[in-house]
Design a protein around this motif. Structure first.
Motif, PDB file in Angstrom:
ATOM      1  N   GLY A  86     -10.615   1.762   1.014  1.00 14.28           N
ATOM      2  CA  GLY A  86     -10.389   2.121  -0.377  1.00 14.28           C
ATOM      3  C   GLY A  86      -8.913   2.173  -0.710  1.00 14.28           C
ATOM      4  O   GLY A  86      -8.075   2.449   0.156  1.00 14.28           O
ATOM      5  N   ALA A  87      -8.592   1.944  -1.968  1.00 16.30           N
ATOM      6  CA  ALA A  87      -7.197   1.816  -2.402  1.00 16.30           C
ATOM      7  C   ALA A  87      -6.639   3.081  -3.018  1.00 16.30           C
ATOM      8  O   ALA A  87      -5.466   3.103  -3.396  1.00 16.30           O
ATOM      9  CB  ALA A  87      -7.086   0.673  -3.412  1.00 16.30           C
ATOM     10  N   LEU A  88      -7.440   4.138  -3.119  1.00 15.68           N
ATOM     11  CA  LEU A  88      -6.989   5.304  -3.875  1.00 15.68           C
ATOM     12  C   LEU A  88      -5.750   5.942  -3.252  1.00 15.68           C
ATOM     13  O   LEU A  88      -4.812   6.318  -3.962  1.00 15.68           O
ATOM     14  CB  LEU A  88      -8.117   6.333  -3.970  1.00 15.68           C
ATOM     15  CG  LEU A  88      -7.860   7.524  -4.899  1.00 15.68           C
ATOM     16  CD1 LEU A  88      -7.599   7.058  -6.317  1.00 15.68           C
ATOM     17  CD2 LEU A  88      -9.029   8.498  -4.855  1.00 15.68           C
ATOM     18  N   GLY A  89      -5.721   6.067  -1.926  1.00 18.55           N
ATOM     19  CA  GLY A  89      -4.566   6.670  -1.263  1.00 18.55           C
ATOM     20  C   GLY A  89      -3.277   5.897  -1.485  1.00 18.55           C
ATOM     21  O   GLY A  89      -2.265   6.469  -1.920  1.00 18.55           O
ATOM     22  N   PRO A  90      -3.259   4.581  -1.198  1.00 19.00           N
ATOM     23  CA  PRO A  90      -2.037   3.811  -1.453  1.00 19.00           C
ATOM     24  C   PRO A  90      -1.620   3.777  -2.922  1.00 19.00           C
ATOM     25  O   PRO A  90      -0.424   3.834  -3.221  1.00 19.00           O
ATOM     26  CB  PRO A  90      -2.400   2.413  -0.945  1.00 19.00           C
ATOM     27  CG  PRO A  90      -3.469   2.639   0.061  1.00 19.00           C
ATOM     28  CD  PRO A  90      -4.245   3.810  -0.428  1.00 19.00           C
ATOM     29  N   VAL A  91      -2.585   3.660  -3.829  1.00 18.16           N
ATOM     30  CA  VAL A  91      -2.233   3.646  -5.251  1.00 18.16           C
ATOM     31  C   VAL A  91      -1.628   4.988  -5.666  1.00 18.16           C
ATOM     32  O   VAL A  91      -0.618   5.044  -6.386  1.00 18.16           O
ATOM     33  CB  VAL A  91      -3.477   3.323  -6.113  1.00 18.16           C
ATOM     34  CG1 VAL A  91      -3.175   3.529  -7.596  1.00 18.16           C
ATOM     35  CG2 VAL A  91      -3.936   1.890  -5.873  1.00 18.16           C
ATOM     36  N   TYR A  92      -2.226   6.072  -5.194  1.00 14.39           N
ATOM     37  CA  TYR A  92      -1.692   7.412  -5.489  1.00 14.39           C
ATOM     38  C   TYR A  92      -0.270   7.552  -4.951  1.00 14.39           C
ATOM     39  O   TYR A  92       0.636   8.027  -5.653  1.00 14.39           O
ATOM     40  CB  TYR A  92      -2.614   8.465  -4.873  1.00 14.39           C
ATOM     41  CG  TYR A  92      -2.058   9.863  -4.906  1.00 14.39           C
ATOM     42  CD1 TYR A  92      -2.148  10.642  -6.051  1.00 14.39           C
ATOM     43  CD2 TYR A  92      -1.448  10.431  -3.770  1.00 14.39           C
ATOM     44  CE1 TYR A  92      -1.644  11.938  -6.087  1.00 14.39           C
ATOM     45  CE2 TYR A  92      -0.940  11.714  -3.793  1.00 14.39           C
ATOM     46  CZ  TYR A  92      -1.043  12.467  -4.954  1.00 14.39           C
ATOM     47  OH  TYR A  92      -0.528  13.743  -4.979  1.00 14.39           O
ATOM     48  N   GLY A  93      -0.052   7.137  -3.716  1.00 17.94           N
ATOM     49  CA  GLY A  93       1.281   7.233  -3.136  1.00 17.94           C
ATOM     50  C   GLY A  93       2.300   6.386  -3.870  1.00 17.94           C
ATOM     51  O   GLY A  93       3.451   6.814  -4.068  1.00 17.94           O
ATOM     52  N   THR A  94       1.903   5.200  -4.297  1.00 20.43           N
ATOM     53  CA  THR A  94       2.815   4.328  -5.045  1.00 20.43           C
ATOM     54  C   THR A  94       3.238   4.970  -6.359  1.00 20.43           C
ATOM     55  O   THR A  94       4.431   4.988  -6.705  1.00 20.43           O
ATOM     56  CB  THR A  94       2.138   2.972  -5.317  1.00 20.43           C
ATOM     57  OG1 THR A  94       1.803   2.351  -4.075  1.00 20.43           O
ATOM     58  CG2 THR A  94       3.063   2.049  -6.099  1.00 20.43           C
ATOM     59  N   LEU A  95       2.274   5.512  -7.080  1.00 25.44           N
ATOM     60  CA  LEU A  95       2.581   6.115  -8.381  1.00 25.44           C
ATOM     61  C   LEU A  95       3.405   7.392  -8.234  1.00 25.44           C
ATOM     62  O   LEU A  95       4.365   7.615  -8.982  1.00 25.44           O
ATOM     63  CB  LEU A  95       1.284   6.407  -9.142  1.00 25.44           C
ATOM     64  CG  LEU A  95       0.439   5.186  -9.535  1.00 25.44           C
ATOM     65  CD1 LEU A  95      -0.855   5.621 -10.214  1.00 25.44           C
ATOM     66  CD2 LEU A  95       1.220   4.261 -10.449  1.00 25.44           C
TER      67      LEU A  95
END
Length: 332
Positions: A86-95
């Motif tokens: 899932g992409a939620l962790g990387p997307v959260y960290g990027t933002l």
């Protein structure tokens, strides 16, 4: 007059055939220049389209397997059977890292630019300008190594314990600044990003601040305005389009930064309310895992790259629309 007479005599001396030949050569050169520039512009679109198509093709297996659930799934377990990605962790960290970085870099960058253009002594402007240019030229991996060996220990032993103790009894903030202290965290990565994008904001702001007509500032000083009032009421409104453009350029750099972030963010695929906890970003996740990936795992990493591409595209498009709106408003 002598120049015009000589030019006329030369044209009269040239025969009809020579004149036609010269005009034909000029026309051929103009057509050639037109097509070279046109093909150059089209090649940019072709390259961009090729990148998008290759990302979609590479990400298609993951898109079919996970669908839209890929966007809100936090777990990242490529070794599971079946794999759960899932992409939620990387997307959260990027933002989060980009937001904190811009929160730090924008006021500091604008402050340095204002100091250089309005307050700095002439003899000091060049050394500071050279230092800013050197910051922009340092390779990102050097920032990452410095952040890991120097900045990380300082934050873990000095700054983070102070902030954790300061907000320990404040509801809400005690979650954002929760411990334990760590060398590797979202905040450490954000601080490195802020230092990396600072030269972009400062350099562009200095250039646009210099375009303010001196007569406008002199008129403001003449009616008794302070330096702060001149900057707030004259310089910033006159140059806001350029300043926002520089900020968005820096934001694009922060969203896609890879090596420096990979060194100091911890590469943890999870979401934690504390900015002192390890995390990851899209670019860091791809850099740390792509070489050992294959199959669905590799396709998921390519899908992360596609998400980063789309995210950057929407951010820059929103910035462009905002700048267009400001230009139209200024025109009215």
């Amino acid at each position: 007059m002598a120049v015009e007479t000589n030019a006329g005599e030369m044209l009269e001396a040239a025969g009809p055939y020579d004149r036609a030949k010269a005009l034909s050569a000029f026309k051929a050169g103009d057509v050639t220049f037109y097509w070279i520039t046109r093909l150059s512009a089209i090649s940019v679109l072709l390259i961009l389209g090729g990148i998008i198509i290759s990302l979609i093709i590479g990400a298609w297996p993951a898109m079919k397997e996970f669908g839209f659930a890929f966007l809100w799934t936090e777990r990242w377990a490529p070794e599971a059977d079946p794999p759960v990605l899932g992409a939620l962790g990387p997307v959260y960290g990027t933002l989060v890292t980009s937001f904190i970085a811009m929160l730090i870099a924008i006021p500091v960058g604008l402050g340095v630019a204002i100091f250089l253009t309005e307050l700095c002594p002439q003899w000091l402007r060049r050394p500071i300008g050279i230092a800013i240019e050197l910051l922009a030229g340092i390779p990102s991996i050097i920032y990452g190594m410095w952040g890991f060996f120097v900045l990380g220990p300082f934050l873990a032993y000095t700054f983070q314990p102070f902030m954790i103790g300061l907000f320990a009894d404040v509801p809400g903030l005690n979650v954002v600044f929760a411990g334990p202290p760590s060398y590797l965290s979202l905040f450490n990565a954000s601080l490195i990003l802020a230092i990396m994008v600072l030269p972009f904001i400062t350099a562009i702001s200095v250039d646009v601040f210099k375009t303010v007509p001196p007569v406008l500032k002199e008129a403001a000083y003449g009616v008794g305005c302070t330096t702060w009032e001149v900057v707030r009421s004259v310089v910033i409104p006159y140059t806001r389009v350029g300043v926002i453009g520089g900020v968005m350029l820096a934001l694009g750099r922060a969203l896609g930064e890879t090596m420096a972030v990979t060194f100091i963010i911890g590469n943890a695929f999870r979401i934690n309310g504390s900015i002192f906890s390890p995390g990851t970003t899209i670019s860091a996740a791809i850099a740390s895992e792509f070489a050992e990936s294959d199959g669905l795992h590799q396709s998921s990493l390519i899908l992360l790259g596609l998400l980063l591409f789309v995210l950057t595209f929407f951010v820059l498009s929103a910035a462009r629309l905002m700048l267009l709106h400001l230009e139209q408003k200024a025109g009215k």
